[in-house]
Scaffold this motif. Structure first.
Motif, PDB file in Angstrom:
ATOM      1  N   ALA A  53       0.830  -1.208   0.000  1.00 38.80           N
ATOM      2  CA  ALA A  53       0.000   0.000   0.000  1.00 38.80           C
ATOM      3  C   ALA A  53       0.864   1.257   0.000  1.00 38.80           C
ATOM      4  CB  ALA A  53      -0.927  -0.008   1.217  1.00 38.80           C
ATOM      5  N   GLU A  54       2.048   1.176   0.605  1.00 39.37           N
ATOM      6  CA  GLU A  54       2.947   2.326   0.670  1.00 39.37           C
ATOM      7  C   GLU A  54       3.410   2.755  -0.719  1.00 39.37           C
ATOM      8  OE1 GLU A  54       5.325   5.423   2.054  1.00 39.37           O
ATOM      9  OE2 GLU A  54       3.656   4.326   2.985  1.00 39.37           O
ATOM     10  N   ILE A  55       3.458   1.823  -1.675  1.00 43.83           N
ATOM     11  CA  ILE A  55       3.875   2.186  -3.043  1.00 43.83           C
ATOM     12  C   ILE A  55       2.673   2.206  -3.994  1.00 43.83           C
ATOM     13  CG2 ILE A  55       6.238   1.378  -2.743  1.00 43.83           C
ATOM     14  CD1 ILE A  55       5.489  -1.174  -4.228  1.00 43.83           C
ATOM     15  N   GLY A  56       1.473   2.328  -3.409  1.00 43.06           N
ATOM     16  CA  GLY A  56       0.276   2.503  -4.212  1.00 43.06           C
ATOM     17  C   GLY A  56      -0.317   1.239  -4.784  1.00 43.06           C
ATOM     18  N   VAL A  57       0.074   0.097  -4.274  1.00 45.32           N
ATOM     19  CA  VAL A  57      -0.466  -1.181  -4.738  1.00 45.32           C
ATOM     20  C   VAL A  57      -1.439  -1.691  -3.683  1.00 45.32           C
ATOM     21  CG1 VAL A  57       0.061  -3.569  -5.378  1.00 45.32           C
ATOM     22  CG2 VAL A  57       1.627  -1.712  -6.022  1.00 45.32           C
ATOM     23  N   GLN A  58      -2.721  -1.751  -4.040  1.00 51.31           N
ATOM     24  CA  GLN A  58      -3.756  -2.166  -3.098  1.00 51.31           C
ATOM     25  C   GLN A  58      -4.097  -3.642  -3.326  1.00 51.31           C
ATOM     26  OE1 GLN A  58      -4.724  -0.142  -0.660  1.00 51.31           O
ATOM     27  NE2 GLN A  58      -3.408   1.471  -1.504  1.00 51.31           N
ATOM     28  N   ILE A  59      -3.713  -4.467  -2.395  1.00 55.31           N
ATOM     29  CA  ILE A  59      -3.982  -5.902  -2.520  1.00 55.31           C
ATOM     30  C   ILE A  59      -5.459  -6.159  -2.254  1.00 55.31           C
ATOM     31  CG2 ILE A  59      -3.559  -8.149  -1.442  1.00 55.31           C
ATOM     32  CD1 ILE A  59      -0.654  -7.374  -1.198  1.00 55.31           C
ATOM     33  N   SER A  60      -6.094  -6.886  -3.159  1.00 48.10           N
ATOM     34  CA  SER A  60      -7.538  -7.132  -3.057  1.00 48.10           C
ATOM     35  C   SER A  60      -7.867  -8.473  -2.407  1.00 48.10           C
ATOM     36  CB  SER A  60      -8.170  -7.092  -4.458  1.00 48.10           C
ATOM     37  OG  SER A  60      -7.560  -8.074  -5.306  1.00 48.10           O
ATOM     38  N   HIS A  61      -7.043  -9.471  -2.661  1.00 46.42           N
ATOM     39  CA  HIS A  61      -7.355 -10.783  -2.097  1.00 46.42           C
ATOM     40  C   HIS A  61      -6.124 -11.680  -2.163  1.00 46.42           C
ATOM     41  CE1 HIS A  61      -7.805 -11.474  -6.432  1.00 46.42           C
ATOM     42  NE2 HIS A  61      -7.676 -12.785  -6.203  1.00 46.42           N
ATOM     43  N   ALA A  62      -6.241 -12.798  -1.475  1.00 43.77           N
ATOM     44  CA  ALA A  62      -5.181 -13.796  -1.485  1.00 43.77           C
ATOM     45  C   ALA A  62      -5.787 -15.153  -1.793  1.00 43.77           C
ATOM     46  CB  ALA A  62      -4.465 -13.835  -0.138  1.00 43.77           C
ATOM     47  N   VAL A  63      -5.013 -15.993  -2.445  1.00 46.99           N
ATOM     48  CA  VAL A  63      -5.435 -17.370  -2.729  1.00 46.99           C
ATOM     49  C   VAL A  63      -4.470 -18.299  -2.007  1.00 46.99           C
ATOM     50  CG1 VAL A  63      -5.721 -19.135  -4.491  1.00 46.99           C
ATOM     51  CG2 VAL A  63      -6.441 -16.782  -4.955  1.00 46.99           C
ATOM     52  N   GLU A  64      -5.023 -19.224  -1.229  1.00 45.93           N
ATOM     53  CA  GLU A  64      -4.198 -20.173  -0.503  1.00 45.93           C
ATOM     54  C   GLU A  64      -4.597 -21.596  -0.877  1.00 45.93           C
ATOM     55  OE1 GLU A  64      -2.818 -17.711   3.436  1.00 45.93           O
ATOM     56  OE2 GLU A  64      -4.043 -19.498   3.696  1.00 45.93           O
ATOM     57  N   GLN A  65      -3.596 -22.419  -1.079  1.00 46.14           N
ATOM     58  CA  GLN A  65      -3.821 -23.826  -1.408  1.00 46.14           C
ATOM     59  C   GLN A  65      -3.078 -24.689  -0.387  1.00 46.14           C
ATOM     60  OE1 GLN A  65      -2.838 -24.940  -5.438  1.00 46.14           O
ATOM     61  NE2 GLN A  65      -2.626 -27.101  -4.901  1.00 46.14           N
ATOM     62  N   PRO A  66      -3.790 -25.214   0.640  1.00 38.10           N
ATOM     63  CA  PRO A  66      -3.126 -26.053   1.640  1.00 38.10           C
ATOM     64  C   PRO A  66      -3.079 -27.516   1.195  1.00 38.10           C
ATOM     65  CG  PRO A  66      -5.379 -25.586   2.320  1.00 38.10           C
ATOM     66  CD  PRO A  66      -5.177 -24.899   0.994  1.00 38.10           C
ATOM     67  N   GLU A  67      -1.977 -28.167   1.504  1.00 39.90           N
ATOM     68  CA  GLU A  67      -1.813 -29.585   1.210  1.00 39.90           C
ATOM     69  C   GLU A  67      -1.040 -30.243   2.342  1.00 39.90           C
ATOM     70  OE1 GLU A  67       0.124 -30.143  -2.502  1.00 39.90           O
ATOM     71  OE2 GLU A  67      -1.593 -29.474  -3.717  1.00 39.90           O
TER      72      GLU A  67
END
Length: 252
Positions: free
Chosen positions: A180-194
């Motif tokens: 966010a400090e460099i103007g990149v707004q993360i919208s979501h994360a994808v996680e794949q547990p195994e």
């Protein structure tokens, strides 16, 4: 009968000293050089003996610190939630504080690491494109609870104040806040547990037996559909329980 290998004999001697209470849980063992001199064997023999006892859960290795007698460990609740990532400061530290534990971690960052075919595919890069790679060992009350290796495109953060995840004014703040400090707004994360088994290196770092059950999580953060960071996370099943927090949008 064939003679017992030297490292097995040393492992038996060390095990007996632990059972006899010479070294208490949490106590650091003498250096390998000192033990090797005491038993009139090579350092490598002591190392193999300690690795065997680490794999059996009697000892635990701490990177850069030494080898310690393992203490009984309670399972730590690991909450996976993007909302927790939006806190100020480290989400891991906040989660451990909620459990009454002190969170610390060791990290090692390498800048300008060429992306492997797998990492390039996960980050939408060309094979060989440069990445910033950071390896972590997370601890709760000085006991290892999680390993992680992350990759970020150097083209995204190079030349900015957040290029090093554990350096500069935003060190340890977490991916969401740093980006966010460099103007990149993360919208979501994808996680794949195994599920999987701990490798020899992972077992030593986590203080578990080789082959012990672990949960491997492949996590990738996205901003406007673009992958921003990807990580491989390793959590020992015996000492941690993983809980996912799922937000519910009003009216959904």
């Amino acid at each position: 009968m064939p003679e017992q290998p030297p490292y097995l004999r040393i492992a038996d001697l060390l095990r007996q000293r632990i059972v006899d209470g010479e070294w208490s849980p949490g106590e650091r063992l003498p250096s390998r050089a000192r033990l090797a001199s005491e038993y009139d064997v090579g350092d490598n023999v002591v190392r193999r003996a300690q690795e065997m006892l680490i794999s059996q859960g009697l000892l635990e290795g701490r990177a850069g610190s030494g080898t310690y007698v393992a203490e009984p460990r309670q399972r730590v609740r690991m909450v996976r939630s993007l909302s927790r990532e939006r806190r100020e400061g480290s989400p891991f530290r906040a989660d451990m504080a909620a459990l009454g534990k002190t969170a610390t971690w060791d990290s090692r960052t390498e800048a300008k690491v060429p992306a492997s075919p797998e990492i390039a595919a996960r980050l939408g890069l060309e094979v060989g494109d440069l990445c910033v790679r950071t390896s972590y060992e997370f601890m709760a009350d000085r006991k290892p609870v999680q390993l992680s290796t992350s990759w970020e495109p150097y083209s995204l953060t190079g030349g900015t104040i957040v290029v090093l995840p554990e350096g500069g004014p935003f060190a340890g703040r977490g991916v969401v806040e740093r980006m966010a400090e460099i103007g990149v707004q993360i919208s979501h994360a994808v996680e794949q547990p195994e599920p999987g088994g701990a490798t020899a290196e992972e077992a030593q770092l986590l203080g578990v037996q080789r082959g012990s059950f672990v949960t491997r999580i492949q996590r990738t953060y996205y901003a406007d559909g673009r992958p921003i960071e990807t990580a491989d996370i390793v959590i020992p099943a015996a000492f941690s329980e993983i809980v996912y927090e799922v937000p519910i949008e009003p009216g959904s």
